[in-house]
Scaffold this active site. Sequence first.
Site, PDB file in Angstrom:
ATOM      1  N   ASP A 149       0.871  -1.169   0.000  1.00 28.13           N
ATOM      2  CA  ASP A 149       0.000   0.000   0.000  1.00 28.13           C
ATOM      3  C   ASP A 149       0.912   1.224   0.000  1.00 28.13           C
ATOM      4  OD1 ASP A 149       0.947   0.189   2.592  1.00 28.13           O
ATOM      5  OD2 ASP A 149      -1.029   0.170   3.560  1.00 28.13           O
ATOM      6  N   CYS A 179       3.183  -3.340   3.976  1.00 29.61           N
ATOM      7  CA  CYS A 179       2.316  -2.226   4.403  1.00 29.61           C
ATOM      8  C   CYS A 179       3.000  -1.582   5.605  1.00 29.61           C
ATOM      9  CB  CYS A 179       0.884  -2.681   4.686  1.00 29.61           C
ATOM     10  SG  CYS A 179       0.678  -3.849   6.043  1.00 29.61           S
ATOM     11  N   THR A 216       2.720  -2.115   8.865  1.00 31.81           N
ATOM     12  CA  THR A 216       3.174  -3.100   9.857  1.00 31.81           C
ATOM     13  C   THR A 216       3.315  -4.511   9.293  1.00 31.81           C
ATOM     14  OG1 THR A 216       0.875  -3.556  10.432  1.00 31.81           O
ATOM     15  CG2 THR A 216       2.008  -1.862  11.740  1.00 31.81           C
ATOM     16  N   GLY A 247      -1.979  -5.936   8.385  1.00 36.18           N
ATOM     17  CA  GLY A 247      -3.203  -5.907   7.579  1.00 36.18           C
ATOM     18  C   GLY A 247      -3.070  -6.772   6.339  1.00 36.18           C
ATOM     19  N   HIS A 267       9.361 -24.864   8.159  1.00 34.81           N
ATOM     20  CA  HIS A 267       8.387 -25.620   8.958  1.00 34.81           C
ATOM     21  C   HIS A 267       6.933 -25.371   8.550  1.00 34.81           C
ATOM     22  CE1 HIS A 267      11.115 -26.583  12.680  1.00 34.81           C
ATOM     23  NE2 HIS A 267      11.702 -26.843  11.521  1.00 34.81           N
ATOM     24  N   ARG A 284       7.071   0.331   8.556  1.00 30.74           N
ATOM     25  CA  ARG A 284       7.220   1.215   9.720  1.00 30.74           C
ATOM     26  C   ARG A 284       7.861   0.468  10.892  1.00 30.74           C
ATOM     27  NH1 ARG A 284       1.078   3.534   8.884  1.00 30.74           N
ATOM     28  NH2 ARG A 284       1.586   5.034   7.240  1.00 30.74           N
ATOM     29  N   ARG A 339       7.188 -34.413   8.932  1.00 31.13           N
ATOM     30  CA  ARG A 339       6.209 -34.131   9.992  1.00 31.13           C
ATOM     31  C   ARG A 339       5.586 -32.746   9.828  1.00 31.13           C
ATOM     32  NH1 ARG A 339      11.188 -33.000  11.972  1.00 31.13           N
ATOM     33  NH2 ARG A 339      11.460 -31.222  13.380  1.00 31.13           N
ATOM     34  N   HIS A 340       6.331 -31.841   9.214  1.00 36.02           N
ATOM     35  CA  HIS A 340       5.792 -30.494   9.017  1.00 36.02           C
ATOM     36  C   HIS A 340       4.687 -30.490   7.968  1.00 36.02           C
ATOM     37  CE1 HIS A 340       8.954 -29.123  11.588  1.00 36.02           C
ATOM     38  NE2 HIS A 340       9.876 -29.624  10.778  1.00 36.02           N
ATOM     39  N   ARG A 368       1.469 -31.373   9.597  1.00 42.73           N
ATOM     40  CA  ARG A 368       0.919 -30.254  10.374  1.00 42.73           C
ATOM     41  C   ARG A 368       0.333 -29.176   9.457  1.00 42.73           C
ATOM     42  NH1 ARG A 368       6.373 -30.539  14.070  1.00 42.73           N
ATOM     43  NH2 ARG A 368       5.786 -32.451  15.149  1.00 42.73           N
TER      44      ARG A 368
HETATM   45  C1  RB5 Z   1      -1.817   2.490   6.683  1.00 45.54           C
HETATM   46  O1  RB5 Z   1      -1.832   3.636   7.458  1.00 45.54           O
HETATM   47  C2  RB5 Z   1      -1.656   1.272   7.582  1.00 45.54           C
HETATM   48  O2  RB5 Z   1      -2.805   1.073   8.347  1.00 45.54           O
HETATM   49  C3  RB5 Z   1      -1.363   0.036   6.761  1.00 45.54           C
HETATM   50  O3  RB5 Z   1      -0.241   0.268   5.977  1.00 45.54           O
HETATM   51  C4  RB5 Z   1      -1.052  -1.235   7.524  1.00 45.54           C
HETATM   52  O4  RB5 Z   1      -0.080  -1.040   8.491  1.00 45.54           O
HETATM   53  C5  RB5 Z   1      -2.195  -1.998   8.013  1.00 45.54           C
HETATM   54  O5  RB5 Z   1      -2.049  -3.072   8.608  1.00 45.54           O
END
Ligand code: RB5
Length: 145
Positions: free
Chosen positions: A10, A67, A69, A72, A100, A111, A134-135, A138
């Site tokens: 994104d 993205c 984090t 999402g 695994h 970020r 084994r993996h 699972r």
């Molecule tokens: C965008 O601001 C942020 O929410 C998106 O990039 C992401 O981190 C969502 O999980």
Amino acid sequence: MTKQIGIASDHAGLELKLALAKELDKQGVIVRDFGTSTSDSCDYPDFAHAVAQAVEGREIERAILVCGTGVGMSIAANRHTAVRAVVCSEPLSAKMARQHNDANVLCIGARVVGTGTAIDIVNAFLTAAFEGGRHAVRVAKINLT
Ligand code: RB5
């Protein structure tokens, strides 16, 4: 190493995605970019689903989603039964996710990690192989349907 991989982000992940695509290109990996291509605000599920559909359709074997984090993207991608998406912030988890868990989509938070660490994570993910055995038993139990 897989020869063609998908990549998408994104707006929050755009800069890191472009850096990763450049690095992979240097390594001779063919990268298919599913967007986004501008810094305009956009919705990460649109790109996660596009990549996940390409994995489901076997157009690509593995992919990287970026993205803010990685969270999402991973939630959206994991709605697809053929996808095993993982968020990784360091290389060991990326390597183990391949060995695994047979993870096929790597999600990274722009970020959360710097470019150097992100490259190390991607390299670990793309060079490690699923160990099976084994993996595999699972992994076969993961999907509910
Ligand atoms: C965008 O601001 C942020 O929410 C998106 O990039 C992401 O981190 C969502 O999980």
